[in-house]
Design a protein around this motif. Structure first.
Motif, PDB file in Angstrom:
ATOM      1  N   GLN A 135       0.860  -1.141   0.076  1.00 20.33           N
ATOM      2  CA  GLN A 135      -0.012  -0.032   0.142  1.00 20.33           C
ATOM      3  C   GLN A 135       0.971   1.272   0.069  1.00 20.33           C
ATOM      4  OE1 GLN A 135      -2.518   0.331   3.617  1.00 20.33           O
ATOM      5  NE2 GLN A 135      -3.779   1.927   2.531  1.00 20.33           N
ATOM      6  N   LEU A 136       1.899   1.191   0.665  1.00 17.58           N
ATOM      7  CA  LEU A 136       2.867   2.226   0.822  1.00 17.58           C
ATOM      8  C   LEU A 136       3.492   2.530  -0.614  1.00 17.58           C
ATOM      9  CD1 LEU A 136       4.556   1.920   4.351  1.00 17.58           C
ATOM     10  CD2 LEU A 136       2.886   3.815   3.693  1.00 17.58           C
ATOM     11  N   ALA A 137       3.878   1.440  -1.162  1.00 18.92           N
ATOM     12  CA  ALA A 137       4.593   1.652  -2.499  1.00 18.92           C
ATOM     13  C   ALA A 137       3.646   1.979  -3.496  1.00 18.92           C
ATOM     14  CB  ALA A 137       5.210   0.241  -2.905  1.00 18.92           C
ATOM     15  N   ALA A 138       2.220   1.731  -3.402  1.00 14.67           N
ATOM     16  CA  ALA A 138       1.338   2.336  -4.413  1.00 14.67           C
ATOM     17  C   ALA A 138       1.144   3.867  -3.981  1.00 14.67           C
ATOM     18  CB  ALA A 138      -0.079   1.765  -4.200  1.00 14.67           C
ATOM     19  N   ASP A 139       1.190   4.329  -2.708  1.00 13.56           N
ATOM     20  CA  ASP A 139       0.849   5.582  -2.622  1.00 13.56           C
ATOM     21  C   ASP A 139       2.333   6.442  -2.764  1.00 13.56           C
ATOM     22  OD1 ASP A 139      -1.389   5.101  -1.311  1.00 13.56           O
ATOM     23  OD2 ASP A 139      -0.707   5.171   0.868  1.00 13.56           O
ATOM     24  N   ASP A 140       3.377   5.943  -3.002  1.00 10.15           N
ATOM     25  CA  ASP A 140       4.596   6.523  -3.428  1.00 10.15           C
ATOM     26  C   ASP A 140       4.531   7.141  -4.887  1.00 10.15           C
ATOM     27  OD1 ASP A 140       5.582   6.623  -1.080  1.00 10.15           O
ATOM     28  OD2 ASP A 140       7.010   4.935  -1.285  1.00 10.15           O
ATOM     29  N   LYS A 141       3.764   6.322  -5.655  1.00  9.37           N
ATOM     30  CA  LYS A 141       3.776   6.671  -7.204  1.00  9.37           C
ATOM     31  C   LYS A 141       2.948   7.726  -7.226  1.00  9.37           C
ATOM     32  CE  LYS A 141       4.030   2.104  -8.320  1.00  9.37           C
ATOM     33  NZ  LYS A 141       3.411   0.526  -9.019  1.00  9.37           N
ATOM     34  N   PRO A 142       3.498   8.780  -8.122  1.00  8.61           N
ATOM     35  CA  PRO A 142       2.598  10.107  -8.299  1.00  8.61           C
ATOM     36  C   PRO A 142       1.399   9.853  -8.857  1.00  8.61           C
ATOM     37  CG  PRO A 142       4.463   9.931  -9.988  1.00  8.61           C
ATOM     38  CD  PRO A 142       4.572   8.921  -8.872  1.00  8.61           C
ATOM     39  N   ALA A 143       0.256  10.693  -8.711  1.00 10.90           N
ATOM     40  CA  ALA A 143      -1.040  10.699  -9.178  1.00 10.90           C
ATOM     41  C   ALA A 143      -0.950  11.091 -10.723  1.00 10.90           C
ATOM     42  CB  ALA A 143      -1.869  11.068  -8.305  1.00 10.90           C
ATOM     43  N   VAL A 144      -1.176  10.243 -11.549  1.00  7.61           N
ATOM     44  CA  VAL A 144      -1.530  10.858 -12.824  1.00  7.61           C
ATOM     45  C   VAL A 144      -2.807  10.887 -13.312  1.00  7.61           C
ATOM     46  CG1 VAL A 144      -0.807  10.316 -15.352  1.00  7.61           C
ATOM     47  CG2 VAL A 144       0.883   9.874 -13.372  1.00  7.61           C
ATOM     48  N   SER A 145      -3.435  11.996 -13.798  1.00  5.37           N
ATOM     49  CA  SER A 145      -4.639  11.916 -14.126  1.00  5.37           C
ATOM     50  C   SER A 145      -5.089  11.175 -15.437  1.00  5.37           C
ATOM     51  CB  SER A 145      -4.936  13.613 -14.543  1.00  5.37           C
ATOM     52  OG  SER A 145      -4.506  13.953 -15.684  1.00  5.37           O
ATOM     53  N   VAL A 146      -6.251  11.076 -15.568  1.00  6.62           N
ATOM     54  CA  VAL A 146      -6.822  10.361 -16.758  1.00  6.62           C
ATOM     55  C   VAL A 146      -6.305  10.798 -18.048  1.00  6.62           C
ATOM     56  CG1 VAL A 146      -8.783   9.262 -17.994  1.00  6.62           C
ATOM     57  CG2 VAL A 146      -8.750   9.303 -15.512  1.00  6.62           C
ATOM     58  N   ALA A 147      -6.415  12.320 -18.185  1.00  4.39           N
ATOM     59  CA  ALA A 147      -6.084  13.083 -19.311  1.00  4.39           C
ATOM     60  C   ALA A 147      -4.447  12.851 -19.623  1.00  4.39           C
ATOM     61  CB  ALA A 147      -6.289  14.510 -19.329  1.00  4.39           C
ATOM     62  N   GLU A 148      -3.509  12.969 -18.359  1.00  9.53           N
ATOM     63  CA  GLU A 148      -2.336  12.641 -18.641  1.00  9.53           C
ATOM     64  C   GLU A 148      -1.997  11.511 -18.674  1.00  9.53           C
ATOM     65  OE1 GLU A 148      -1.191  16.197 -15.137  1.00  9.53           O
ATOM     66  OE2 GLU A 148      -1.334  14.207 -14.717  1.00  9.53           O
ATOM     67  N   ASP A 149      -2.746  10.349 -18.432  1.00  4.02           N
ATOM     68  CA  ASP A 149      -2.314   9.034 -18.854  1.00  4.02           C
ATOM     69  C   ASP A 149      -2.527   8.718 -20.290  1.00  4.02           C
ATOM     70  OD1 ASP A 149      -1.618   6.546 -17.844  1.00  4.02           O
ATOM     71  OD2 ASP A 149      -3.966   5.899 -18.165  1.00  4.02           O
ATOM     72  N   ARG A 150      -3.732   9.324 -20.931  1.00  5.40           N
ATOM     73  CA  ARG A 150      -3.792   9.377 -22.254  1.00  5.40           C
ATOM     74  C   ARG A 150      -2.674   9.814 -23.055  1.00  5.40           C
ATOM     75  NH1 ARG A 150      -9.816  10.509 -21.299  1.00  5.40           N
ATOM     76  NH2 ARG A 150      -9.155  12.800 -21.531  1.00  5.40           N
ATOM     77  N   VAL A 151      -2.361  11.097 -22.606  1.00  5.93           N
ATOM     78  CA  VAL A 151      -1.250  11.787 -23.255  1.00  5.93           C
ATOM     79  C   VAL A 151       0.006  10.613 -23.303  1.00  5.93           C
ATOM     80  CG1 VAL A 151       0.434  13.801 -23.117  1.00  5.93           C
ATOM     81  CG2 VAL A 151      -1.930  13.824 -23.349  1.00  5.93           C
ATOM     82  N   LEU A 152       0.352  10.124 -22.007  1.00  3.02           N
ATOM     83  CA  LEU A 152       1.469   9.460 -21.782  1.00  3.02           C
ATOM     84  C   LEU A 152       1.455   8.219 -22.784  1.00  3.02           C
ATOM     85  CD1 LEU A 152       3.944   9.009 -20.057  1.00  3.02           C
ATOM     86  CD2 LEU A 152       2.416   7.896 -18.326  1.00  3.02           C
ATOM     87  N   SER A 153       0.371   7.466 -22.660  1.00  2.00           N
ATOM     88  CA  SER A 153       0.296   6.360 -23.665  1.00  2.00           C
ATOM     89  C   SER A 153       0.665   6.650 -25.170  1.00  2.00           C
ATOM     90  CB  SER A 153      -0.996   5.842 -23.507  1.00  2.00           C
ATOM     91  OG  SER A 153      -1.989   6.528 -24.112  1.00  2.00           O
ATOM     92  N   LEU A 154       0.230   7.914 -25.353  1.00  3.77           N
ATOM     93  CA  LEU A 154       0.673   8.040 -26.943  1.00  3.77           C
ATOM     94  C   LEU A 154       2.083   8.549 -26.969  1.00  3.77           C
ATOM     95  CD1 LEU A 154      -2.537  10.043 -27.833  1.00  3.77           C
ATOM     96  CD2 LEU A 154      -1.895   7.734 -28.509  1.00  3.77           C
ATOM     97  N   VAL A 155       2.747   9.537 -25.970  1.00  2.62           N
ATOM     98  CA  VAL A 155       4.115   9.661 -25.817  1.00  2.62           C
ATOM     99  C   VAL A 155       4.958   8.252 -26.043  1.00  2.62           C
ATOM    100  CG1 VAL A 155       6.007  10.447 -24.346  1.00  2.62           C
ATOM    101  CG2 VAL A 155       3.799  11.776 -24.795  1.00  2.62           C
TER     102      VAL A 155
END
Length: 196
Positions: A132-152
């Motif tokens: 749970q702590l490891a999952a909390d350490d990951k930065p929160a990426v929004s849905v829109a940012e995630d879509r951009v990230l997948s295309l990058v």
């Protein structure tokens, strides 16, 4: 004369022996190996004390790497610590069988079972908390940012990403700036590698 029994579950080890000097020497050897040794004079005492300190055991952090010891290897190491005494030494792993039946609340379990159950529960709580702590350490990426990230990751340009997502090019650049900051990267290549 009873012997020494050592129960091992990952990095937690319970030592049972009526002789306090032997318990201390075994726990010191275990601590030297990176294991957390807990020593008790008898099984009932161990079960009672482990129930009392269970919250502290569950709050302990897991080590970065858990050395997995073969029980035979651990037995050999501890036998060399105990020397040539005529005492017997047993090193037992704490395991759980798939579909293992839990004891009914009305029936009393053997102290060995209680000790083993406490060690298993403490480890599982520690492991789930670490995940749970490891999952909390990951930065929160929004849905829109995630879509951009997948295309990058696919190697598309800002202009191409903007047209595919029906966004302006400035909005895509804004998403990329936030992703660079959140993932602590400096360019698109590092971003694609960090997201992979």
């Amino acid at each position: 004369m009873p012997g020494t029994v050592v129960l091992v579950h990952h990095d937690l080890v319970v030592v049972i022996d009526p002789d306090v000097l032997i318990r201390r020497s075994v726990v010191a050897a275990l601590n030297g190996l990176g294991l957390h040794g807990l020593a008790y004079g008898g099984w009932r005492d161990a079960a009672r004390q482990l129930a009392r300190i269970a919250p502290k055991l569950r709050a302990m952090p897991l080590p970065a790497s858990i050395n997995s010891f073969d029980c035979l290897d651990l037995w050999q190491r501890l036998s060399s610590v105990l020397g040539t005494s005529h005492r017997s030494l047993s090193v037992l792993p704490v395991t759980s069988m798939p579909g293992q039946r839990q004891a009914s609340p009305g029936l009393s379990s053997h102290p060995v079972q209680l000790v083993a159950r406490q060690l298993r529960e403490a480890f599982h709580v520690r492991r789930s908390r670490q995940h749970q702590l490891a999952a909390d350490d990951k930065p929160a990426v929004s849905v829109a940012e995630d879509r951009v990230l997948s295309l990058v990751r696919e190697g598309k340009s800002n202009k191409r990403i903007a047209s595919e997502l029906c966004l302006s090019q400035r909005t895509v650049e804004s998403h990329l700036r936030r992703l660079f900051r959140k993932l602590e990267v400096k360019n698109r290549t590092e971003l694609a590698l960090a997201a992979a």
